[in-house]
Design an enzyme around this catalytic site. Structure first.
Site, PDB file in Angstrom:
ATOM      1  N   GLU A 266       0.808  -1.229   0.000  1.00  0.00           N
ATOM      2  CA  GLU A 266       0.000   0.000   0.000  1.00  0.00           C
ATOM      3  C   GLU A 266       0.836   1.273   0.000  1.00  0.00           C
ATOM      4  O   GLU A 266       0.609   2.187   0.804  1.00  0.00           O
ATOM      5  CB  GLU A 266      -0.968  -0.018   1.184  1.00  0.00           C
ATOM      6  CG  GLU A 266      -1.884  -1.231   1.176  1.00  0.00           C
ATOM      7  CD  GLU A 266      -2.731  -1.389   2.450  1.00  0.00           C
ATOM      8  OE1 GLU A 266      -2.723  -0.472   3.279  1.00  0.00           O
ATOM      9  OE2 GLU A 266      -3.392  -2.433   2.587  1.00  0.00           O
TER      10      GLU A 266
ATOM     11  N   GLU B 249      -6.383 -10.527  -1.051  1.00  0.00           N
ATOM     12  CA  GLU B 249      -7.201 -10.282   0.155  1.00  0.00           C
ATOM     13  C   GLU B 249      -8.683 -10.164  -0.217  1.00  0.00           C
ATOM     14  O   GLU B 249      -9.385  -9.269   0.238  1.00  0.00           O
ATOM     15  CB  GLU B 249      -6.726  -8.995   0.843  1.00  0.00           C
ATOM     16  CG  GLU B 249      -5.250  -9.009   1.201  1.00  0.00           C
ATOM     17  CD  GLU B 249      -4.767  -7.749   1.910  1.00  0.00           C
ATOM     18  OE1 GLU B 249      -5.604  -6.975   2.412  1.00  0.00           O
ATOM     19  OE2 GLU B 249      -3.545  -7.545   1.960  1.00  0.00           O
TER      20      GLU B 249
HETATM   21  O1  G3I Z   1      -4.390  -7.827  19.099  1.00  0.00           O
HETATM   22  C1  G3I Z   1      -5.121  -6.722  19.655  1.00  0.00           C
HETATM   23  C2  G3I Z   1      -5.815  -7.144  20.898  1.00  0.00           C
HETATM   24  O2  G3I Z   1      -4.844  -7.478  21.872  1.00  0.00           O
HETATM   25  C3  G3I Z   1      -6.694  -5.986  21.389  1.00  0.00           C
HETATM   26  O3  G3I Z   1      -7.432  -6.403  22.505  1.00  0.00           O
HETATM   27  C4  G3I Z   1      -7.650  -5.558  20.301  1.00  0.00           C
HETATM   28  C5  G3I Z   1      -8.478  -4.337  20.710  1.00  0.00           C
HETATM   29  O4  G3I Z   1      -8.906  -3.596  19.602  1.00  0.00           O
HETATM   30  O5  G3I Z   1      -6.895  -5.190  19.170  1.00  0.00           O
HETATM   31  C6  G3I Z   1      -6.147  -6.281  18.660  1.00  0.00           C
HETATM   32  O6  G3I Z   1      -5.472  -5.841  17.505  1.00  0.00           O
HETATM   33  C7  G3I Z   1      -6.268  -5.680  16.357  1.00  0.00           C
HETATM   34  C8  G3I Z   1      -5.706  -6.600  15.269  1.00  0.00           C
HETATM   35  O7  G3I Z   1      -6.391  -6.389  14.053  1.00  0.00           O
HETATM   36  C9  G3I Z   1      -5.826  -8.090  15.632  1.00  0.00           C
HETATM   37  O8  G3I Z   1      -7.146  -8.434  15.792  1.00  0.00           O
HETATM   38  C10 G3I Z   1      -6.181  -4.249  15.893  1.00  0.00           C
HETATM   39  O9  G3I Z   1      -6.841  -3.403  16.835  1.00  0.00           O
HETATM   40  C11 G3I Z   1      -6.820  -4.076  14.553  1.00  0.00           C
HETATM   41  O10 G3I Z   1      -6.570  -2.769  14.066  1.00  0.00           O
HETATM   42  C12 G3I Z   1      -6.228  -5.075  13.583  1.00  0.00           C
HETATM   43  O11 G3I Z   1      -6.900  -4.927  12.342  1.00  0.00           O
HETATM   44  C13 G3I Z   1      -6.255  -5.519  11.229  1.00  0.00           C
HETATM   45  C14 G3I Z   1      -5.948  -4.460  10.189  1.00  0.00           C
HETATM   46  O12 G3I Z   1      -5.366  -5.072   9.056  1.00  0.00           O
HETATM   47  C15 G3I Z   1      -5.004  -3.394  10.713  1.00  0.00           C
HETATM   48  O13 G3I Z   1      -4.912  -2.355   9.818  1.00  0.00           O
HETATM   49  C16 G3I Z   1      -7.191  -6.555  10.644  1.00  0.00           C
HETATM   50  O14 G3I Z   1      -7.373  -7.632  11.564  1.00  0.00           O
HETATM   51  C17 G3I Z   1      -6.599  -7.104   9.332  1.00  0.00           C
HETATM   52  O15 G3I Z   1      -7.567  -7.889   8.698  1.00  0.00           O
HETATM   53  C18 G3I Z   1      -6.234  -5.946   8.416  1.00  0.00           C
HETATM   54  O16 G3I Z   1      -5.654  -6.473   7.265  1.00  0.00           O
HETATM   55  C19 G3I Z   1      -5.304  -5.537   6.250  1.00  0.00           C
HETATM   56  C20 G3I Z   1      -4.120  -6.130   5.487  1.00  0.00           C
HETATM   57  O17 G3I Z   1      -3.091  -6.471   6.372  1.00  0.00           O
HETATM   58  C21 G3I Z   1      -3.630  -5.151   4.426  1.00  0.00           C
HETATM   59  N1  G3I Z   1      -4.695  -4.756   3.545  1.00  0.00           N
HETATM   60  C22 G3I Z   1      -5.917  -4.264   4.181  1.00  0.00           C
HETATM   61  C23 G3I Z   1      -6.414  -5.267   5.215  1.00  0.00           C
HETATM   62  C24 G3I Z   1      -7.690  -4.778   5.851  1.00  0.00           C
HETATM   63  O18 G3I Z   1      -7.489  -3.589   6.588  1.00  0.00           O
END
Ligand code: G3I
Length: 410
Positions: A146, A275
């Site tokens: 990205e 994705e």
């Molecule tokens: O692990 C912590 C946990 O300890 C905490 O309690 C919780 C509270 O919000 O957060 C958890 O972390 C989260 C993490 O996912 C794991 O679940 C983050 O807040 C959350 O922001 C994170 O989101 C991920 C996101 O990328 C971050 O930008 C999504 O799961 C994941 O699907 C997403 O994937 C991205 C690709 O890598 C790149 N392309 C876009 C795609 C969608 O955004």
């Protein structure tokens, strides 16, 4: 309702229930994979193992998960998923190295004060360590993720792009005032040197069809390919299916995707759909027309991939809807994946979209028509990166300002 609908479809298409996506994908020479959030749930694991011949870590392999300190790496979460895939002979994707999100606290906090040189060294240490750890286990790696701004205003890092992500410390890698984004070349060069047996990918979203962002991304990968630094492009395919619209930013227009895939393949690149998800409005609940459109969307996307020999991977961003990132990111939207949250006989239940993908996998090509393709020629300059982590020259490198020439199609 679904139980009435599905058998009818199966009979029409002559598809046996035993034909999983994995077996069909294998017969078509492609990989159907899924992003895994973990491998500790029996239903989830059984579904993954039965239906998919590819796997990628949804979060466990990102910078923030793996590099826990300036000289500390923690591999347990990613190892569990990678080893699950390796043990089952799956095609394993690595996701990702240089991205503006999900950075470790020690890096994004105030105590780490980066200079351009020190951040190049940090990037190299990070890439070297992780690639050495996974040598022989990963098939393809997302090296840069990205890099182009969401609104196509330019390069994301260090450019004043109006998104909080510009504050990523990776921005120190850029010399934006001089339009120099040669960190992309360098990241790929370090990765190539760290493991010459793995495929290197540039991964981005909203660049699946034709359009401004797609052209920027094309310039990036064309330049990298000229230098022998990239093997493929990852098109994320986070799509929205609505009652009247079919997408945004030119990303989700099937005929445009055929054209874009053709020009990318003409560069000699592999194409991975990395994705895939297709979100729909869930509140109010979707009607049958919307569900049918979503099913058609999945079928079309798989059809486009199958019609293009360079397209080798179709990975969904999750296994089942309850694990998907969509409801958290888009309130009132979801149901974007192939399986729902109910299960029978130890596997998640297949949704209508699943049968759309299955139908495409059993059909002959549905999107193989010729298009009026215009190729944008690339005139990048040569190598500027330094494999030892220093700049070789201060020549500006901004793929967005690369001169474009239109070549008439034959
Ligand atoms: O692990 C912590 C946990 O300890 C905490 O309690 C919780 C509270 O919000 O957060 C958890 O972390 C989260 C993490 O996912 C794991 O679940 C983050 O807040 C959350 O922001 C994170 O989101 C991920 C996101 O990328 C971050 O930008 C999504 O799961 C994941 O699907 C997403 O994937 C991205 C690709 O890598 C790149 N392309 C876009 C795609 C969608 O955004």
């Amino acid at each position: 309702m679904r139980f009435l609908f599905v058998p009818a479809l199966l009979i029409c298409a002559g598809i046996s229930h035993a034909q999983t996506l994995k077996s069909l994908a294998q017969s078509r020479g492609i990989y159907v994979g899924a992003a895994a959030s973990g491998v500790t749930n029996a239903t989830y694991d059984t579904t993954l193992n039965r239906e998919f011949n590819g796997i990628v870590c949804e979060n466990a392999m990102k910078f923030g998960s793996i590099m826990t300190g300036e000289n500390a790496f923690s591999y347990s979460g990613a190892d569990a998923i990678v080893n699950f895939g390796v043990a089952r002979g799956m095609y394993v994707r690595g996701h990702n190295f240089i991205w503006h999100k999900q950075m470790p606290g020690w890096f994004s906090g105030t105590t780490y004060v980066p200079s351009r040189d020190s951040t190049f060294r940090m990037m190299k240490k990070y890439i070297n360590n992780v690639m050495a750890h996974y040598r022989g286990k990963i098939n393809e790696w997302d090296i840069v993720n990205e890099a182009v701004a969401r609104d196509s205003s330019g390069m994301r890092l260090g450019s004043g792009y109006s998104d909080a992500s510009q504050n990523s410390k990776w921005a120190a890698l850029t010399d934006a005032p001089n339009h120099n984004f040669d960190y992309i070349d360098s990241a790929f060069a370090y990765a190539r040197r760290a493991d010459s047996n793995v495929l290197l990918i540039y991964n981005d979203y909203d660049c699946e069809g034709m359009g401004k962002k797609s052209n920027y991304v094309y310039n990036i990968v064309a330049g990298l390919k000229n230098k022998g630094l990239v093997d493929g492009i990852g098109l994320q395919c986070h799509f929205y299916v609505g009652p009247s619209t079919s997408g945004s930013n030119g990303a989700w227009v099937p005929a445009e995707m055929v054209s874009n895939f053709q020009r990318l393949a003409a560069l000699g690149l592999r194409i991975s759909l990395t994705e895939v998800d297709m979100r729909i409005q869930t509140n109010p609940a979707p009607d049958s027309a919307l569900l049918a459109k979503q099913r058609e969307g999945y079928k079309t996307l798989m059809g486009i991939c199958l019609a293009q020999p360079a397209c080798k991977a179709f990975f969904t961003w999750g296994v089942n809807d309850s694990q998907s990132w969509i409801p958290g990111a888009f309130s009132g939207y979801g149901q974007a994946l192939l399986f729902d949250n109910t299960s029978a006989n130890g596997v998640y239940n297949r949704k209508a979209v699943y049968y759309g993908v299955q139908e495409a996998l059993t059909a002959t090509s549905i999107w193989g028509h010729k298009t009026n393709l215009k190729i944008i020629a690339d005139d990048h300059q040569s190598h500027r990166f330094d494999l030892r982590g220093r700049l070789v020259t201060a020549l500006p490198y901004n793929p967005i300002f690369v001169t474009k020439k239109t070549v008439n199609p034959k």
